[in-house]
Design a protein around this motif. Structure first.
Motif, PDB file in Angstrom:
ATOM      1  N   PRO A 113      -1.431 -31.403 -15.247  1.00  0.00           N
ATOM      2  CA  PRO A 113      -0.320 -30.628 -14.646  1.00  0.00           C
ATOM      3  C   PRO A 113       0.154 -29.484 -15.525  1.00  0.00           C
ATOM      4  CG  PRO A 113       0.397 -32.823 -15.317  1.00  0.00           C
ATOM      5  CD  PRO A 113      -1.084 -32.820 -15.396  1.00  0.00           C
ATOM      6  N   ASN A 114      -0.053 -29.569 -16.862  1.00  0.00           N
ATOM      7  CA  ASN A 114       0.362 -28.492 -17.772  1.00  0.00           C
ATOM      8  C   ASN A 114      -0.750 -27.482 -18.036  1.00  0.00           C
ATOM      9  OD1 ASN A 114       2.857 -29.788 -18.041  1.00  0.00           O
ATOM     10  ND2 ASN A 114       2.123 -31.040 -19.762  1.00  0.00           N
ATOM     11  N   TYR A 115      -1.839 -27.603 -17.320  1.00  0.00           N
ATOM     12  CA  TYR A 115      -2.962 -26.692 -17.547  1.00  0.00           C
ATOM     13  C   TYR A 115      -2.636 -25.304 -17.009  1.00  0.00           C
ATOM     14  CZ  TYR A 115      -7.568 -24.548 -17.044  1.00  0.00           C
ATOM     15  OH  TYR A 115      -8.628 -23.684 -17.096  1.00  0.00           O
ATOM     16  N   GLN A 116      -2.967 -24.283 -17.794  1.00  0.00           N
ATOM     17  CA  GLN A 116      -2.739 -22.898 -17.397  1.00  0.00           C
ATOM     18  C   GLN A 116      -4.093 -22.207 -17.264  1.00  0.00           C
ATOM     19  OE1 GLN A 116      -0.113 -21.018 -20.164  1.00  0.00           O
ATOM     20  NE2 GLN A 116       1.621 -22.399 -19.743  1.00  0.00           N
ATOM     21  N   PHE A 117      -4.299 -21.586 -16.126  1.00  0.00           N
ATOM     22  CA  PHE A 117      -5.553 -20.890 -15.891  1.00  0.00           C
ATOM     23  C   PHE A 117      -5.603 -19.598 -16.706  1.00  0.00           C
ATOM     24  CE2 PHE A 117      -4.986 -23.587 -12.201  1.00  0.00           C
ATOM     25  CZ  PHE A 117      -6.250 -24.111 -12.013  1.00  0.00           C
TER      26      PHE A 117
END
Length: 247
Positions: A59-63
């Motif tokens: 959920p904290n992944y940033q593209f």
């Protein structure tokens, strides 16, 4: 039923017995067939269907940013740099003793143009002659080294003559013994004594007794008594002895 009748009975076939294939082309089960729409339908279990799903990202992944160019915020556009930031933004000055690279083209001064050479410099500027460079008395640079007249007429002192003499051998010095030497007549004509003849004879095996026991203690050794000195040496040290505990 007799024993022979029991052994004559055929062996029973177990319940899980599988007969060998009569051909390698035989299969255990019928192959899958296509369905009504022309494709093979396979039933998948719930566990296999769950494992086949793709993994959800964190959920904290940033593209990654779509482009390296992004809009500058209005606050950043109106910001004013502090004195410290302005100081750090200036380029670094060169050292006070820094000198720029020297040009490969140098100007010759008027003093160097009008200078006059001394006689010593002119002598050193003359090239050396290589005519006699193959002489015996020459150095690696080609110049000869003649012997002076004073060295030819010199007379050595007594000390120099004494040092020039070769060192003599020691009074007890003996040269290496030759490999071959002559045997003296006395050694050739010498006769061995009876004792030497006895010692030179090899030990005869016939003198050994069949009933000889090397571990048997002689009677003299049994009756021997040690001297007082031997008894004193056989006593153990006091620091290594202790009394036995009686229970």
């Amino acid at each position: 039923m007799s024993r022979i009748e029991v052994l004559a009975r055929p062996k029973t076939v177990p319940q899980n017995f599988q007969e060998d294939r009569r051909s390698v082309y035989w299969v255990d089960r019928k192959p899958l067939r296509t369905g009504p729409n022309g494709t093979t339908t396979i039933e998948v279990s719930d566990r296999v269907a769950e494992l086949s799903k793709n993994r959800d990202p964190n959920p904290n992944y940033q593209f990654d940013k779509p482009t390296p160019i992004w809009e500058v915020k209005p606050g950043a556009l109106r910001a004013t740099a502090s004195a410290r930031v302005t100081t750090l933004a200036q380029h670094r000055d060169a050292h006070q003793n820094h000198q720029m690279e020297r040009s490969p083209y140098t100007d010759i001064t008027d003093g160097a143009k009008k200078a006059k050479l001394s006689q010593r410099v002119e002598d050193l500027a003359i090239p050396k002659s290589r005519v006699d460079r193959y002489d015996v008395n020459e150095t690696q640079w080609g110049q000869r080294q003649p012997v002076s007249d004073a060295a030819k007429k010199a007379v050595a002192s007594e000390r120099v003559e004494a040092l020039a003499e070769a060192k003599p051998y020691h009074s007890n010095f003996q040269h290496a013994k030759p490999i071959m030497w002559e045997v003296s007549d006395l050694a050739i004509k010498a006769l061995a004594s009876l004792r030497l003849q006895q010692l030179s004879r090899p030990r005869s095996r016939t003198m050994i007794k069949d009933d000889y026991d090397p571990y048997e203690v002689s009677r003299g050794a049994r009756r021997a008594r040690p001297t007082p000195r031997v008894e004193e040496l056989s006593v153990p040290l006091p620091r290594k002895t202790r009394e036995k505990k009686v229970v």
